[in-house]
Design a protein around this motif. Structure first.
Motif, mmCIF file in Angstrom:
data_model
loop_
_atom_site.group_PDB
_atom_site.id
_atom_site.type_symbol
_atom_site.label_atom_id
_atom_site.label_comp_id
_atom_site.label_asym_id
_atom_site.label_seq_id
_atom_site.Cartn_x
_atom_site.Cartn_y
_atom_site.Cartn_z
ATOM 1 N N GLY A 155 18.278 76.683 8.033
ATOM 2 C CA GLY A 155 17.490 77.057 6.861
ATOM 3 C C GLY A 155 16.300 76.137 6.672
ATOM 4 N N PRO A 156 15.080 76.663 6.670
ATOM 5 C CA PRO A 156 13.895 75.812 6.504
ATOM 6 C C PRO A 156 13.929 74.896 5.283
ATOM 7 C CG PRO A 156 13.233 77.942 7.322
ATOM 8 C CD PRO A 156 14.708 78.045 7.025
ATOM 9 N N PRO A 157 14.329 75.361 4.092
ATOM 10 C CA PRO A 157 14.397 74.423 2.961
ATOM 11 C C PRO A 157 15.377 73.276 3.213
ATOM 12 C CG PRO A 157 14.377 76.681 2.162
ATOM 13 C CD PRO A 157 14.583 76.756 3.645
ATOM 14 N N SER A 158 16.518 73.585 3.834
ATOM 15 C CA SER A 158 17.485 72.542 4.165
ATOM 16 C C SER A 158 16.905 71.557 5.167
ATOM 17 C CB SER A 158 18.768 73.166 4.737
ATOM 18 O OG SER A 158 19.430 73.967 3.784
ATOM 19 N N LEU A 159 16.180 72.066 6.152
ATOM 20 C CA LEU A 159 15.587 71.209 7.174
ATOM 21 C C LEU A 159 14.554 70.274 6.561
ATOM 22 C CD1 LEU A 159 15.119 73.883 9.995
ATOM 23 C CD2 LEU A 159 16.853 72.071 9.922
ATOM 24 N N ALA A 160 13.777 70.767 5.614
ATOM 25 C CA ALA A 160 12.767 69.930 4.965
ATOM 26 C C ALA A 160 13.427 68.776 4.216
ATOM 27 C CB ALA A 160 11.924 70.778 4.015
ATOM 28 N N VAL A 161 14.516 69.056 3.515
ATOM 29 C CA VAL A 161 15.228 67.998 2.791
ATOM 30 C C VAL A 161 15.847 67.008 3.768
ATOM 31 C CG1 VAL A 161 17.162 67.487 1.253
ATOM 32 C CG2 VAL A 161 15.666 69.435 0.772
ATOM 33 N N MET B 197 14.777 66.203 6.699
ATOM 34 C CA MET B 197 13.708 65.358 7.229
ATOM 35 C C MET B 197 13.305 64.288 6.222
ATOM 36 S SD MET B 197 11.166 67.659 9.599
ATOM 37 C CE MET B 197 11.020 69.134 8.571
ATOM 38 N N THR B 198 13.304 64.631 4.950
ATOM 39 C CA THR B 198 12.984 63.653 3.908
ATOM 40 C C THR B 198 14.026 62.543 3.880
ATOM 41 O OG1 THR B 198 11.929 65.383 2.577
ATOM 42 C CG2 THR B 198 12.527 63.342 1.454
ATOM 43 N N LEU B 199 15.293 62.911 3.914
ATOM 44 C CA LEU B 199 16.366 61.922 3.929
ATOM 45 C C LEU B 199 16.265 61.009 5.148
ATOM 46 C CD1 LEU B 199 19.205 64.335 2.793
ATOM 47 C CD2 LEU B 199 18.593 62.223 1.590
ATOM 48 N N LYS B 200 15.939 61.593 6.283
ATOM 49 C CA LYS B 200 15.782 60.810 7.513
ATOM 50 C C LYS B 200 14.597 59.858 7.399
ATOM 51 C CE LYS B 200 16.384 59.771 11.930
ATOM 52 N NZ LYS B 200 17.584 59.048 12.432
ATOM 53 N N MET C 157 13.266 66.918 -2.701
ATOM 54 C CA MET C 157 12.403 65.980 -1.984
ATOM 55 C C MET C 157 11.649 65.070 -2.950
ATOM 56 S SD MET C 157 10.887 68.128 1.279
ATOM 57 C CE MET C 157 10.191 69.484 0.322
ATOM 58 N N GLN C 158 11.145 65.623 -4.028
ATOM 59 C CA GLN C 158 10.437 64.818 -5.017
ATOM 60 C C GLN C 158 11.367 63.794 -5.657
ATOM 61 O OE1 GLN C 158 9.103 68.163 -7.342
ATOM 62 N NE2 GLN C 158 7.030 68.121 -6.482
ATOM 63 N N TYR C 159 12.565 64.232 -5.979
ATOM 64 C CA TYR C 159 13.556 63.342 -6.594
ATOM 65 C C TYR C 159 13.910 62.185 -5.667
ATOM 66 C CZ TYR C 159 18.295 61.782 -7.833
ATOM 67 O OH TYR C 159 19.416 61.020 -8.113
ATOM 68 N N LEU C 160 14.156 62.483 -4.403
ATOM 69 C CA LEU C 160 14.525 61.437 -3.453
ATOM 70 C C LEU C 160 13.433 60.378 -3.338
ATOM 71 C CD1 LEU C 160 16.110 63.664 -0.657
ATOM 72 C CD2 LEU C 160 17.337 62.061 -2.155
ATOM 73 N N CYS C 161 12.193 60.827 -3.286
ATOM 74 C CA CYS C 161 11.077 59.882 -3.196
ATOM 75 C C CYS C 161 10.941 59.081 -4.488
ATOM 76 C CB CYS C 161 9.779 60.617 -2.897
ATOM 77 S SG CYS C 161 9.677 61.309 -1.230
ATOM 78 N N ASP D 145 4.237 68.246 4.326
ATOM 79 C CA ASP D 145 4.296 68.591 5.750
ATOM 80 C C ASP D 145 5.704 68.995 6.161
ATOM 81 O OD1 ASP D 145 1.498 67.868 6.808
ATOM 82 O OD2 ASP D 145 2.077 66.048 5.732
ATOM 83 N N PHE D 146 6.706 68.337 5.595
ATOM 84 C CA PHE D 146 8.075 68.702 5.943
ATOM 85 C C PHE D 146 8.356 70.152 5.563
ATOM 86 C CE2 PHE D 146 9.409 64.013 5.085
ATOM 87 C CZ PHE D 146 8.732 63.620 6.222
ATOM 88 N N ALA D 147 7.900 70.560 4.396
ATOM 89 C CA ALA D 147 8.106 71.940 3.960
ATOM 90 C C ALA D 147 7.325 72.918 4.834
ATOM 91 C CB ALA D 147 7.691 72.087 2.502
ATOM 92 N N LEU D 148 6.075 72.588 5.123
ATOM 93 C CA LEU D 148 5.228 73.490 5.895
ATOM 94 C C LEU D 148 5.655 73.571 7.361
ATOM 95 C CD1 LEU D 148 1.914 72.361 4.223
ATOM 96 C CD2 LEU D 148 2.737 74.733 4.240
ATOM 97 N N VAL D 149 6.089 72.453 7.923
ATOM 98 C CA VAL D 149 6.619 72.469 9.292
ATOM 99 C C VAL D 149 7.859 73.340 9.363
ATOM 100 C CG1 VAL D 149 7.833 71.055 11.011
ATOM 101 C CG2 VAL D 149 5.641 70.285 10.092
ATOM 102 N N SER D 150 8.729 73.217 8.364
ATOM 103 C CA SER D 150 9.964 73.996 8.349
ATOM 104 C C SER D 150 9.691 75.488 8.254
ATOM 105 C CB SER D 150 10.852 73.549 7.186
ATOM 106 O OG SER D 150 11.242 72.201 7.346
#
Length: 231
Positions: free
Chosen positions: A9-15, A17-20, A69-73, A158-163
């Motif tokens: 799932g692209p949304p899952s992948l974006a998150v 990547m943020t965690l990583k 993603m915003q929350y994690l940052c 970029d994480f969201a758009l790449v996903s």
């Protein structure tokens, strides 16, 4: 910390990547989409929308990949260039995130993912909507003139758009008519191989489903209409 996610799932992948990128330790819990694990009453206690992903940060539940993603940052890396505090920089990132959610990923998903998993078809109209989204993204990259979508540094946008873009690669969509998008996508892969490894795992799954669609004919559920068999 736990992340309830679907592997392709692209949304899952974006998150993920943020965690990583933030080097946050967490437990990845795979949600079986085809088995409708996200439609259960138990899952609804975490997310009444019954959508994926969901973050569980020590009992604090948060859905919507952008918000996660915003929350994690904000909580764990407030000084990170992934989501800087500067109002103007953050405004551009937020705009790109909204652009992806409402204008970019939506038509891409309808054209690439929906025909695999749902009773939708690829048509000249779905293709035109994808082309329109790519044309606008190309324009944003041209006007900003930076390496990445919201500046010269990679951000959560970029994480969201790449996903979203990897869904097009999965169905062998040709990006050559959009040279700035193609260059941006290739640059991300080259400069962030560990993050791309996460994204690529999902892309490869989508590509495999494109070649051999899952049999969802027995899924009688209003949110998961029976998909038509491919000719």
């Amino acid at each position: 910390m736990k992340l309830y996610a679907v592997s392709d799932g692209p949304p899952s992948l974006a998150v993920r990547m943020t965690l990583k990128a933030l080097e946050i330790q967490y437990q990845l819990i795979n949600v079986d989409f085809c088995a409708l694990e996200h439609r259960t009453d138990e899952y609804a206690k975490m997310n009444p929308q019954k959508e994926i992903p969901v973050l569980d940060d020590d009992g604090f539940f948060l859905s919507e990949s952008i918000a996660i993603m915003q929350y994690l940052c904000d909580k764990y890396a407030p000084d990170s260039s992934l989501y800087p505090q500067d109002a103007n920089l953050r405004a551009v990132i937020n705009q790109r995130l909204c652009f992806n959610m409402g204008f970019y990923y939506a038509p891409i998903s309808s054209h690439s993912m929906a025909p695999i998993f749902f009773d939708y078809e690829r048509t000249p109209m779905t293709l035109r909507k994808v082309q329109n989204a790519l044309e606008v993204f190309e324009t944003y990259l041209q006007r900003l003139g930076t390496k990445y979508a919201a500046g010269d540094n990679v951000t959560i946008a970029d994480f969201a758009l790449v996903s979203a873009t990897l869904c097009l690669e999965a169905i062998h969509f040709d990006l050559t008519q959009y040279p700035l998008v193609a260059r941006w996508y290739a640059t991300f892969k080259e400069e962030f191989p560990q993050l791309w490894e996460i994204a690529n795992s999902g892309m490869q799954e989508i590509s495999a489903f494109e070649e051999n669609p899952p049999d969802l004919s027995e899924m009688e559920h209003p949110f998961h209409p029976t998909r038509k068999a491919k000719a």
